[in-house]
Design a protein around this motif. Structure first.
Motif, PDB file in Angstrom:
ATOM      1  N   GLU A 138     -22.942 -22.691  38.632  1.00 27.07           N
ATOM      2  CA  GLU A 138     -23.166 -21.937  39.874  1.00 27.07           C
ATOM      3  C   GLU A 138     -24.608 -21.420  39.937  1.00 27.07           C
ATOM      4  OE1 GLU A 138     -20.272 -18.810  40.422  1.00 27.07           O
ATOM      5  OE2 GLU A 138     -18.615 -20.175  39.923  1.00 27.07           O
ATOM      6  N   LEU A 139     -25.080 -20.908  38.826  1.00 27.70           N
ATOM      7  CA  LEU A 139     -26.441 -20.385  38.746  1.00 27.70           C
ATOM      8  C   LEU A 139     -27.468 -21.492  38.976  1.00 27.70           C
ATOM      9  CD1 LEU A 139     -27.786 -17.647  38.191  1.00 27.70           C
ATOM     10  CD2 LEU A 139     -27.806 -18.238  35.767  1.00 27.70           C
ATOM     11  N   CYS A 140     -27.247 -22.639  38.371  1.00 31.46           N
ATOM     12  CA  CYS A 140     -28.148 -23.789  38.560  1.00 31.46           C
ATOM     13  C   CYS A 140     -28.229 -24.187  40.027  1.00 31.46           C
ATOM     14  CB  CYS A 140     -27.654 -24.999  37.771  1.00 31.46           C
ATOM     15  SG  CYS A 140     -27.971 -24.922  36.019  1.00 31.46           S
ATOM     16  N   GLN A 141     -27.080 -24.215  40.667  1.00 36.51           N
ATOM     17  CA  GLN A 141     -27.036 -24.635  42.071  1.00 36.51           C
ATOM     18  C   GLN A 141     -27.704 -23.626  42.992  1.00 36.51           C
ATOM     19  OE1 GLN A 141     -22.796 -25.415  42.374  1.00 36.51           O
ATOM     20  NE2 GLN A 141     -23.158 -27.611  42.186  1.00 36.51           N
ATOM     21  N   ILE A 182     -32.450 -24.996  37.814  1.00 37.88           N
ATOM     22  CA  ILE A 182     -32.130 -25.253  36.405  1.00 37.88           C
ATOM     23  C   ILE A 182     -32.809 -24.277  35.459  1.00 37.88           C
ATOM     24  CG2 ILE A 182     -33.951 -26.962  35.991  1.00 37.88           C
ATOM     25  CD1 ILE A 182     -30.376 -27.305  34.722  1.00 37.88           C
ATOM     26  N   ASN A 183     -33.991 -23.821  35.793  1.00 35.91           N
ATOM     27  CA  ASN A 183     -34.703 -22.909  34.886  1.00 35.91           C
ATOM     28  C   ASN A 183     -34.041 -21.540  34.770  1.00 35.91           C
ATOM     29  OD1 ASN A 183     -36.730 -24.675  33.941  1.00 35.91           O
ATOM     30  ND2 ASN A 183     -37.742 -24.503  35.917  1.00 35.91           N
ATOM     31  N   SER A 184     -33.103 -21.261  35.654  1.00 37.86           N
ATOM     32  CA  SER A 184     -32.397 -19.982  35.589  1.00 37.86           C
ATOM     33  C   SER A 184     -31.399 -19.925  34.433  1.00 37.86           C
ATOM     34  CB  SER A 184     -31.673 -19.704  36.913  1.00 37.86           C
ATOM     35  OG  SER A 184     -30.681 -20.693  37.142  1.00 37.86           O
ATOM     36  N   VAL A 185     -31.122 -21.059  33.801  1.00 42.83           N
ATOM     37  CA  VAL A 185     -30.160 -21.058  32.692  1.00 42.83           C
ATOM     38  C   VAL A 185     -30.818 -21.257  31.331  1.00 42.83           C
ATOM     39  CG1 VAL A 185     -28.227 -21.811  34.140  1.00 42.83           C
ATOM     40  CG2 VAL A 185     -29.585 -23.504  32.910  1.00 42.83           C
ATOM     41  N   VAL A 186     -32.130 -21.237  31.274  1.00 45.72           N
ATOM     42  CA  VAL A 186     -32.830 -21.462  29.996  1.00 45.72           C
ATOM     43  C   VAL A 186     -32.368 -20.465  28.936  1.00 45.72           C
ATOM     44  CG1 VAL A 186     -35.080 -21.379  28.852  1.00 45.72           C
ATOM     45  CG2 VAL A 186     -34.831 -22.591  31.018  1.00 45.72           C
ATOM     46  N   SER A 187     -32.257 -19.211  29.285  1.00 49.10           N
ATOM     47  CA  SER A 187     -31.857 -18.203  28.292  1.00 49.10           C
ATOM     48  C   SER A 187     -30.397 -18.345  27.865  1.00 49.10           C
ATOM     49  CB  SER A 187     -32.109 -16.792  28.828  1.00 49.10           C
ATOM     50  OG  SER A 187     -31.320 -16.562  29.977  1.00 49.10           O
ATOM     51  N   LEU A 188     -29.616 -19.069  28.648  1.00 50.35           N
ATOM     52  CA  LEU A 188     -28.202 -19.272  28.317  1.00 50.35           C
ATOM     53  C   LEU A 188     -27.967 -20.539  27.498  1.00 50.35           C
ATOM     54  CD1 LEU A 188     -26.621 -18.504  31.813  1.00 50.35           C
ATOM     55  CD2 LEU A 188     -26.797 -16.966  29.858  1.00 50.35           C
ATOM     56  N   ALA A 189     -28.945 -21.415  27.454  1.00 53.91           N
ATOM     57  CA  ALA A 189     -28.777 -22.743  26.848  1.00 53.91           C
ATOM     58  C   ALA A 189     -28.153 -22.723  25.447  1.00 53.91           C
ATOM     59  CB  ALA A 189     -30.101 -23.497  26.834  1.00 53.91           C
ATOM     60  N   PRO A 190     -28.562 -21.813  24.557  1.00 53.44           N
ATOM     61  CA  PRO A 190     -27.951 -21.843  23.219  1.00 53.44           C
ATOM     62  C   PRO A 190     -26.457 -21.517  23.211  1.00 53.44           C
ATOM     63  CG  PRO A 190     -29.974 -20.544  23.204  1.00 53.44           C
ATOM     64  CD  PRO A 190     -29.657 -20.860  24.638  1.00 53.44           C
ATOM     65  N   MET A 237     -28.613 -31.392  39.251  1.00 54.09           N
ATOM     66  CA  MET A 237     -29.999 -31.320  39.707  1.00 54.09           C
ATOM     67  C   MET A 237     -30.515 -32.729  39.995  1.00 54.09           C
ATOM     68  SD  MET A 237     -33.361 -30.178  37.553  1.00 54.09           S
ATOM     69  CE  MET A 237     -33.212 -31.645  36.551  1.00 54.09           C
ATOM     70  N   MET A 238     -30.167 -33.673  39.129  1.00 52.35           N
ATOM     71  CA  MET A 238     -30.633 -35.046  39.293  1.00 52.35           C
ATOM     72  C   MET A 238     -30.013 -35.705  40.522  1.00 52.35           C
ATOM     73  SD  MET A 238     -30.639 -36.218  35.290  1.00 52.35           S
ATOM     74  CE  MET A 238     -30.517 -37.943  35.691  1.00 52.35           C
ATOM     75  N   LYS A 240     -29.498 -34.400  43.278  1.00 54.66           N
ATOM     76  CA  LYS A 240     -30.286 -33.956  44.430  1.00 54.66           C
ATOM     77  C   LYS A 240     -31.703 -34.510  44.388  1.00 54.66           C
ATOM     78  CE  LYS A 240     -27.871 -29.548  44.714  1.00 54.66           C
ATOM     79  NZ  LYS A 240     -28.011 -28.088  44.570  1.00 54.66           N
ATOM     80  N   LYS A 241     -31.989 -35.336  43.360  1.00 52.92           N
ATOM     81  CA  LYS A 241     -33.340 -35.898  43.145  1.00 52.92           C
ATOM     82  C   LYS A 241     -34.358 -34.778  42.986  1.00 52.92           C
ATOM     83  CE  LYS A 241     -32.130 -40.238  43.763  1.00 52.92           C
ATOM     84  NZ  LYS A 241     -31.331 -40.708  42.682  1.00 52.92           N
ATOM     85  N   ASN A 242     -33.884 -33.663  42.463  1.00 54.34           N
ATOM     86  CA  ASN A 242     -34.725 -32.491  42.256  1.00 54.34           C
ATOM     87  C   ASN A 242     -35.239 -32.506  40.821  1.00 54.34           C
ATOM     88  OD1 ASN A 242     -35.943 -30.042  42.336  1.00 54.34           O
ATOM     89  ND2 ASN A 242     -34.075 -28.838  42.427  1.00 54.34           N
ATOM     90  N   VAL A 243     -36.493 -32.849  40.657  1.00 52.37           N
ATOM     91  CA  VAL A 243     -37.062 -32.951  39.318  1.00 52.37           C
ATOM     92  C   VAL A 243     -37.781 -31.653  38.978  1.00 52.37           C
ATOM     93  CG1 VAL A 243     -38.642 -34.223  37.847  1.00 52.37           C
ATOM     94  CG2 VAL A 243     -37.323 -35.431  39.560  1.00 52.37           C
ATOM     95  N   GLU A 244     -37.165 -30.890  38.108  1.00 46.73           N
ATOM     96  CA  GLU A 244     -37.784 -29.675  37.599  1.00 46.73           C
ATOM     97  C   GLU A 244     -38.115 -29.924  36.139  1.00 46.73           C
ATOM     98  OE1 GLU A 244     -35.759 -25.928  38.323  1.00 46.73           O
ATOM     99  OE2 GLU A 244     -34.621 -26.869  39.934  1.00 46.73           O
ATOM    100  N   ASN A 245     -39.035 -29.166  35.611  1.00 47.81           N
ATOM    101  CA  ASN A 245     -39.391 -29.299  34.209  1.00 47.81           C
ATOM    102  C   ASN A 245     -38.270 -28.714  33.351  1.00 47.81           C
ATOM    103  OD1 ASN A 245     -40.489 -29.169  31.650  1.00 47.81           O
ATOM    104  ND2 ASN A 245     -42.529 -28.705  32.410  1.00 47.81           N
TER     105      ASN A 245
END
Length: 167
Positions: free
Chosen positions: A44-47, A51-59, A73-74, A76-81
């Motif tokens: 939900e957060l990613c959408q 995608i960068n909003s979940v970096v701190s949650l990744a582990p 994200m892909m 939607k052809k949305n390329v984020e780092n």
């Protein structure tokens, strides 16, 4: 109080708060939430925030949950780092992302992902660059290319040199 609640009750409280639009600090609660609820909330957060909003949650996310965020994200052809997420993604999802990014933006945008990419993904990209004669583009990837890719590069390069002498 999160450490003292069982995960079932904490999951329920966080889900209700999120559904009611209340601000929930997922990063602080992540170690105490179940993977299922955390994965759902991360998607939900990613959408909503990227995608960068979940970096701190990744582990704390499951590999499948994080893969799903990147796949959405892909779609939607949305390329984020996503370099910060690379260590937590499956090789397959990261490879798919790298290929999509490479096709859209070229090799410069995948160099930082190279340490995390499979040899197969790097080989596919290297073969395209070699075929197109873009040898300089491969220089940043050299430390991560396998012996076969390096052999292909040198064989192609030497066989196509304009000053090649005939014996």
């Amino acid at each position: 109080l999160a450490p003292f609640l069982d995960s079932e009750n904490l999951d329920k409280i966080v889900r209700e708060a999120n559904d009611n639009g209340e601000s929930v600090d997922l990063t602080s609660l992540a170690p105490f939430l179940s993977k299922e609820i955390l994965d759902d909330l991360a998607i939900e957060l990613c959408q909503s925030k990227g995608i960068n909003s979940v970096v701190s949650l990744a582990p704390f996310l499951s590999k499948e949950g994080l893969d799903n965020c990147v796949k959405k994200m892909m779609e939607k052809k949305n390329v984020e780092n996503i370099v910060a997420l690379a260590p937590f993604l499956s090789k397959e999802t990261l490879g798919d992302y790298a290929k999509m990014t490479y096709l859209q933006n070229g090799i410069k945008d995948i160099v930082s992902l190279a340490p995390f990419l499979s040899h197969e993904t790097l080989a596919e990209i290297a073969k395209v660059e070699i075929k197109d004669g873009n040898f300089k583009n491969l220089l940043p990837l050299f430390p991560f290319l396998g012996k076969n890719n390096m052999s292909d590069f040198f064989n192609f390069n030497f066989n196509h040199m304009p000053f090649k002498q005939e014996k």
